[in-house]
Write an enzyme that holds these catalytic residues in place. Structure first.
Site, PDB file in Angstrom:
ATOM      1  N   GLY A 118       5.182   5.989  -4.177  1.00 21.54           N
ATOM      2  CA  GLY A 118       4.160   7.007  -4.428  1.00 21.54           C
ATOM      3  C   GLY A 118       2.895   6.718  -3.642  1.00 21.54           C
ATOM      4  N   SER A 119       1.765   6.920  -4.281  1.00 19.74           N
ATOM      5  CA  SER A 119       0.481   6.865  -3.586  1.00 19.74           C
ATOM      6  C   SER A 119       0.128   5.508  -2.992  1.00 19.74           C
ATOM      7  CB  SER A 119      -0.635   7.330  -4.520  1.00 19.74           C
ATOM      8  OG  SER A 119      -0.493   8.719  -4.754  1.00 19.74           O
ATOM      9  N   MET A 120       0.810   4.445  -3.402  1.00 20.26           N
ATOM     10  CA  MET A 120       0.583   3.142  -2.750  1.00 20.26           C
ATOM     11  C   MET A 120       0.871   3.236  -1.247  1.00 20.26           C
ATOM     12  SD  MET A 120      -0.569   0.764  -4.711  1.00 20.26           S
ATOM     13  CE  MET A 120      -0.326  -0.542  -3.546  1.00 20.26           C
TER      14      MET A 120
END
Length: 173
Positions: free
Chosen positions: A14-16
């Site tokens: 995801g946003s990582m």
């Protein structure tokens, strides 16, 4: 209780992944933190798919792609690299291969070659979908950024001593 989830489990980060995409664009496409990035008013159509951000970000710049968690901005940063170069950066960060930490059953995660990426998959990978990684791979990638681009092989045993207390093996980062 016997499962070491840090190296055995793989998931979509995801946003990582936006931090990884941003770092690759800064290094490989010479993007500066203050460079403008088009956010397409919060939505972009790729073929029959629409990718959205949770909110519109007026006057977005490269560094706010991470701080505002912009899916569209991450895709535009990855486009500056192109599929092949972006893939090369992901591999250099360690995605798609085992870390070498020597724990049985370690997952390599999944990173498809760019030759099979349709454009929407390219976009999805830029913001952390369509790829799987282990928590250890993410930790190493973020540490690589913190280390100024130097990737260090992980190790978990500092030293092994014999019965007299003499060091017989010492781990090195």
């Amino acid at each position: 209780n016997m499962r070491n989830r840090a190296v055995l489990d793989a998931y979509e980060p995801g946003s990582m992944m936006k931090l990884i995409t941003y770092s690759a664009a800064v290094d490989g496409a010479h993007v500066r933190p203050t460079d403008p990035v088009d956010q397409n008013h919060g939505a972009i159509k790729i073929g029959k798919h629409t990718i959205k951000d949770t909110h519109s970000i007026p006057n977005m710049i490269a560094e706010t792609v991470v701080s505002e968690s912009s899916n569209i901005g991450a895709y535009h940063l990855a486009q500056k690299l192109g599929k092949e170069k972006f893939y090369d950066y992901l591999r250099a960060f360690g995605f798609g291969s085992r870390t070498g930490i020597n724990i049985a059953g370690e997952s390599a995660g999944i990173l498809w070659k760019p030759s099979v990426w349709p454009e929407v998959m390219f976009a999805n990978i830029a913001f952390g979908h369509g790829v799987s990684v282990s928590p250890m791979q993410i930790a190493i990638a973020v540490a690589t950024i913190a280390n100024g681009g130097t990737r260090i092989k992980p190790w978990i045993i500092k030293e092994i001593r014999d019965r007299e207390g003499n060091i017989v093996h010492q781990g090195h980062p």
